[in-house]
Scaffold this motif. Structure first.
Motif, mmCIF file in Angstrom:
data_model
loop_
_atom_site.group_PDB
_atom_site.id
_atom_site.type_symbol
_atom_site.label_atom_id
_atom_site.label_comp_id
_atom_site.label_asym_id
_atom_site.label_seq_id
_atom_site.Cartn_x
_atom_site.Cartn_y
_atom_site.Cartn_z
ATOM 1 N N VAL A 1 -114.058 -47.535 21.569
ATOM 2 C CA VAL A 1 -114.312 -47.847 22.972
ATOM 3 C C VAL A 1 -115.751 -48.290 23.120
ATOM 4 O O VAL A 1 -116.671 -47.653 22.614
ATOM 5 C CB VAL A 1 -114.055 -46.622 23.871
ATOM 6 N N LYS A 2 -115.936 -49.409 23.824
ATOM 7 C CA LYS A 2 -117.280 -49.920 24.031
ATOM 8 C C LYS A 2 -117.834 -49.365 25.330
ATOM 9 O O LYS A 2 -118.972 -48.934 25.410
ATOM 10 C CB LYS A 2 -117.202 -51.447 24.079
ATOM 11 N N GLN A 3 -116.984 -49.384 26.362
ATOM 12 C CA GLN A 3 -117.483 -48.976 27.672
ATOM 13 C C GLN A 3 -116.339 -48.591 28.598
ATOM 14 O O GLN A 3 -115.234 -49.123 28.512
ATOM 15 C CB GLN A 3 -118.250 -50.163 28.290
ATOM 16 N N LEU A 4 -116.649 -47.642 29.483
ATOM 17 C CA LEU A 4 -115.695 -47.282 30.525
ATOM 18 C C LEU A 4 -116.274 -47.764 31.853
ATOM 19 O O LEU A 4 -117.383 -47.407 32.212
ATOM 20 C CB LEU A 4 -115.502 -45.762 30.549
ATOM 21 N N LYS A 5 -115.510 -48.615 32.542
ATOM 22 C CA LYS A 5 -115.945 -49.045 33.878
ATOM 23 C C LYS A 5 -115.063 -48.308 34.877
ATOM 24 O O LYS A 5 -114.019 -48.828 35.299
ATOM 25 C CB LYS A 5 -115.768 -50.562 34.040
ATOM 26 N N GLU B 1 -115.403 -47.511 37.985
ATOM 27 C CA GLU B 1 -115.272 -48.108 39.336
ATOM 28 C C GLU B 1 -114.112 -49.100 39.369
ATOM 29 O O GLU B 1 -113.384 -49.190 40.343
ATOM 30 C CB GLU B 1 -116.561 -48.859 39.703
ATOM 31 N N GLU B 2 -113.996 -49.834 38.264
ATOM 32 C CA GLU B 2 -112.960 -50.878 38.209
ATOM 33 C C GLU B 2 -111.680 -50.385 37.530
ATOM 34 O O GLU B 2 -110.777 -51.179 37.268
ATOM 35 C CB GLU B 2 -113.494 -52.100 37.447
ATOM 36 N N HIS B 3 -111.621 -49.107 37.186
ATOM 37 C CA HIS B 3 -110.454 -48.564 36.485
ATOM 38 C C HIS B 3 -110.146 -49.378 35.229
ATOM 39 O O HIS B 3 -109.021 -49.812 35.008
ATOM 40 C CB HIS B 3 -109.218 -48.550 37.409
ATOM 41 N N CYS B 4 -111.177 -49.548 34.424
ATOM 42 C CA CYS B 4 -111.009 -50.455 33.292
ATOM 43 C C CYS B 4 -111.769 -49.909 32.076
ATOM 44 O O CYS B 4 -112.876 -49.395 32.209
ATOM 45 C CB CYS B 4 -111.544 -51.817 33.717
ATOM 46 N N ILE B 5 -111.134 -49.996 30.910
ATOM 47 C CA ILE B 5 -111.803 -49.548 29.697
ATOM 48 C C ILE B 5 -111.938 -50.735 28.749
ATOM 49 O O ILE B 5 -111.017 -51.517 28.577
ATOM 50 C CB ILE B 5 -111.059 -48.339 29.065
ATOM 51 N N VAL B 6 -113.148 -50.914 28.208
ATOM 52 C CA VAL B 6 -113.433 -52.069 27.352
ATOM 53 C C VAL B 6 -113.489 -51.587 25.904
ATOM 54 O O VAL B 6 -114.228 -50.662 25.581
ATOM 55 C CB VAL B 6 -114.796 -52.715 27.713
ATOM 56 N N THR B 7 -112.678 -52.217 25.036
ATOM 57 C CA THR B 7 -112.668 -51.788 23.634
ATOM 58 C C THR B 7 -113.613 -52.661 22.809
ATOM 59 O O THR B 7 -114.007 -53.755 23.228
ATOM 60 C CB THR B 7 -111.238 -51.850 23.052
ATOM 61 N N GLU B 8 -113.965 -52.166 21.604
ATOM 62 C CA GLU B 8 -114.900 -52.870 20.720
ATOM 63 C C GLU B 8 -114.409 -54.281 20.386
ATOM 64 O O GLU B 8 -115.203 -55.170 20.118
ATOM 65 C CB GLU B 8 -115.074 -52.094 19.395
ATOM 66 N N ASP B 9 -113.079 -54.461 20.386
ATOM 67 C CA ASP B 9 -112.540 -55.785 20.052
ATOM 68 C C ASP B 9 -112.672 -56.775 21.219
ATOM 69 O O ASP B 9 -112.154 -57.884 21.173
ATOM 70 C CB ASP B 9 -111.076 -55.684 19.593
ATOM 71 N N ASN C 1 -111.455 -56.562 24.294
ATOM 72 C CA ASN C 1 -110.405 -56.558 25.319
ATOM 73 C C ASN C 1 -110.684 -55.548 26.426
ATOM 74 O O ASN C 1 -111.376 -54.566 26.216
ATOM 75 C CB ASN C 1 -109.045 -56.231 24.683
ATOM 76 N N GLN C 2 -110.125 -55.853 27.615
ATOM 77 C CA GLN C 2 -110.249 -54.923 28.737
ATOM 78 C C GLN C 2 -108.865 -54.397 29.086
ATOM 79 O O GLN C 2 -107.911 -55.157 29.135
ATOM 80 C CB GLN C 2 -110.821 -55.655 29.964
ATOM 81 N N HIS C 3 -108.785 -53.090 29.317
ATOM 82 C CA HIS C 3 -107.495 -52.496 29.649
ATOM 83 C C HIS C 3 -107.622 -51.793 30.988
ATOM 84 O O HIS C 3 -108.441 -50.898 31.151
ATOM 85 C CB HIS C 3 -107.073 -51.504 28.570
ATOM 86 N N VAL C 4 -106.796 -52.225 31.946
ATOM 87 C CA VAL C 4 -106.829 -51.621 33.271
ATOM 88 C C VAL C 4 -105.902 -50.406 33.270
ATOM 89 O O VAL C 4 -104.788 -50.469 32.766
ATOM 90 C CB VAL C 4 -106.385 -52.637 34.344
ATOM 91 N N TYR C 5 -106.395 -49.278 33.781
ATOM 92 C CA TYR C 5 -105.577 -48.069 33.790
ATOM 93 C C TYR C 5 -105.324 -47.598 35.218
ATOM 94 O O TYR C 5 -106.120 -47.851 36.115
ATOM 95 C CB TYR C 5 -106.264 -46.955 32.989
#
Length: 500
Positions: A87-91, A93-101, A103-107
């Protein structure tokens, strides 16, 4: 202006972490929502799965832990999609997690189960090994084949096991407590087990089953060393099985214990030479201490002023919750131990973000006979319960606190003895207002009961005592046992008949 939030339906259930907590959470969500995709994000090519689960009593459970490829998990649960990436970053506020590859995944609901890292007494020293996962255990075995003397720092379960399992190598074991196994036992239980350290170890190893290490070689090799240092799930109680822990010297147990001390400084050989320091030989005779003439790759100075040389140092001093990747830009409430604080529904301080296992800090009003310890059983229970809570919240249902948090209950093996820990087994937090009752048969069993105001608050059972269910019930129902006095542990009285 706040970033526009995507509609909740757009997101998925997302779980981060391929250890026991994360995998249990994902499996449970997949079962409850068979038509939805559950995302499991893990930095390691292998995941840890619970197998052969057995409920021994109301709360005590036993299971094996198996390392599996993530494709096996996807076969068992076609709606789990594993994303092999850090995991690169958790956003949040936007309900979104950014992975090292990238990609962004909305949860819609997220559960963080990224575990914990071993605390190293000193970062970046090639002679200091931390042991927490399969990778590090294998690295340790490689180093041990050439070793004549090692030093073990720490007093938890892994240190205890190591000291018992290592053969043909001098071991100097430094602990900051008065007695061994402080996180698990008091001095009495430690004494009972230590007699086993001094006794020769039985040759015929009892076949154990709990952990099967099946990490595929090719994937392992492909991972760069720097990456191998920071991922990997925790080891379980039989982690040393299948690893051949033999050093180069031809004798069985040679252990020297240094108590009530910590590491003051670590010197590499050159530095040690320049400073003209003196180190001690392995203390064979406690009365005479001689200066060591042999040169060692690394030297450890303890706070009790003693210096020993050794081939390498094992740092087994506990863990730190792995919260780093998630903190940037998010205002999580953290516990004193650095974990993400969770309430009685495993919910963190951020909306729709849950946490379970070693990464979290239980911050609800705890039961008087439960405490958090970073153990596999709790990782499984928390992962399972977090999934239930996420499901209930997304369906608008309410849910009761899971029963497993009523009473601390853990079963494990130390030195081939069955060990059961119940409630406040070390009188944790009870102050001086408690009493202990003991029964001990050397080489066979050790029973300790913690009593407060006539009620049982905790117990340690070592050996095949068959008392765990009875004691579990006595602690849970808080029955007043004053009238039984010492009879409670009289071996001639069948206590179970009293309280069935």
């Amino acid at each position: 202006m706040e970033a526009a939030r995507p509609p909740a339906t757009a997101g998925k259930f997302v779980v981060v972490g391929g250890g026991i907590a994360g995998v249990t959470c994902a499996e449970q969500l997949a079962t409850q929502f068979p038509s939805e995709d559950i995302l499991l994000i893990t930095a390691s090519p292998v995941i840890k799965a619970v197998t052969n689960f057995k409920q021994i009593s109301k709360i005590l459970e036993e299971f094996d832990v198996e390392e599996q490829s993530s494709t096996m998990l996807e076969k068992r649960f076609p709606n789990i999609k594993v994303i092999e990436s850090g995991v690169k970053q958790l956003k949040s506020e936007e309900h979104c997690i950014v992975t090292e590859d990238g990609n962004q995944h909305v949860y819609k609901k997220l559960c963080l189960c990224a575990g914990a890292k071993p605390k190293l007494i000193c970062e970046g020293n090639p002679y200091v090994l931390g042991i927490r996962d399969t990778d590090s255990a294998q690295e340790f075995q490689k180093q041990l084949t050439k070793a004549k003397r090692i030093m073990i720092i720490g007093n938890g379960g892994i240190a205890l096991e190591l000291v018992y399992e290592i053969e043909g190598c001098e071991v100097i074991w430094a602990i900051k407590d008065k007695a061994i196994g402080n996180t698990f036992f008091d001095a009495g239980a430690a004494e009972f087990l230590t007699s086993k350290l001094i006794a020769e170890k039985p040759e015929a190893k009892i076949a154990q089953k709990r952990t099967r290490y099946t990490t595929e070689g090719r994937k392992k090799e492909a991972r760069s060393k720097s990456k191998a240092d920071n991922v990997g799930s925790a080891l379980g109680p039989d982690w040393h099985e299948g690893l051949n822990l033999k050093g180069t010297k031809e004798f069985s147990h040679k252990i020297h214990l240094e108590t009530m001390c910590e590491v003051k400084k670590i010197y590499l050989q050159d530095e040690f030479r320049i400073l003209k320091k003196k180190s001690f030989t392995f203390p064979r005779d406690p009365k005479s201490v001689t200066t060591d003439t042999e040169m060692w790759p690394v030297y450890v100075e303890l706070t009790n002023e003693k210096i020993y040389g050794c081939d390498f140092i094992v740092s087994a001093t506990g863990v730190t919750p792995n919260v780093e990747p998630f903190l940037h830009g998010n205002s999580f409430n953290l516990g004193e131990d650095g974990g993400l604080k969770v309430d009685d529904h495993m919910h963190t301080s951020l909306p729709d973000v849950y946490a379970a296992g070693d990464i979290c800090t239980a911050s609800w009003q705890l039961s008087p006979v439960w405490q958090q310890m970073r153990l596999w059983t709790q990782a499984r229970q928390m992962g399972w319960y977090a999934a239930k809570c996420m499901a209930a919240a997304s369906l608008g249902d309410s849910i009761d606190m899971d029963f497993s948090f009523e009473l601390f209950a853990h079963v494990t093996k130390f030195f081939n003895y069955k060990v059961v820990l119940l409630g406040k087994y070390n009188a944790q937090g009870l102050g001086s207002d408690h009493e202990l009752m003991l029964r001990c048969t050397k080489g066979q069993e050790y029973i300790k009961v913690v009593m407060q105001n006539g009620r049982m608050m905790g117990a340690v059972l070592i050996g095949e005592t068959d008392l765990e269910e009875t004691f579990e019930n006595l602690i849970l129902n808080q029955m007043n046992l004053s009238s039984y006095g010492e009879d409670l542990l009289d071996p001639n009285i069948d206590i179970e008949d009293y309280f069935d």
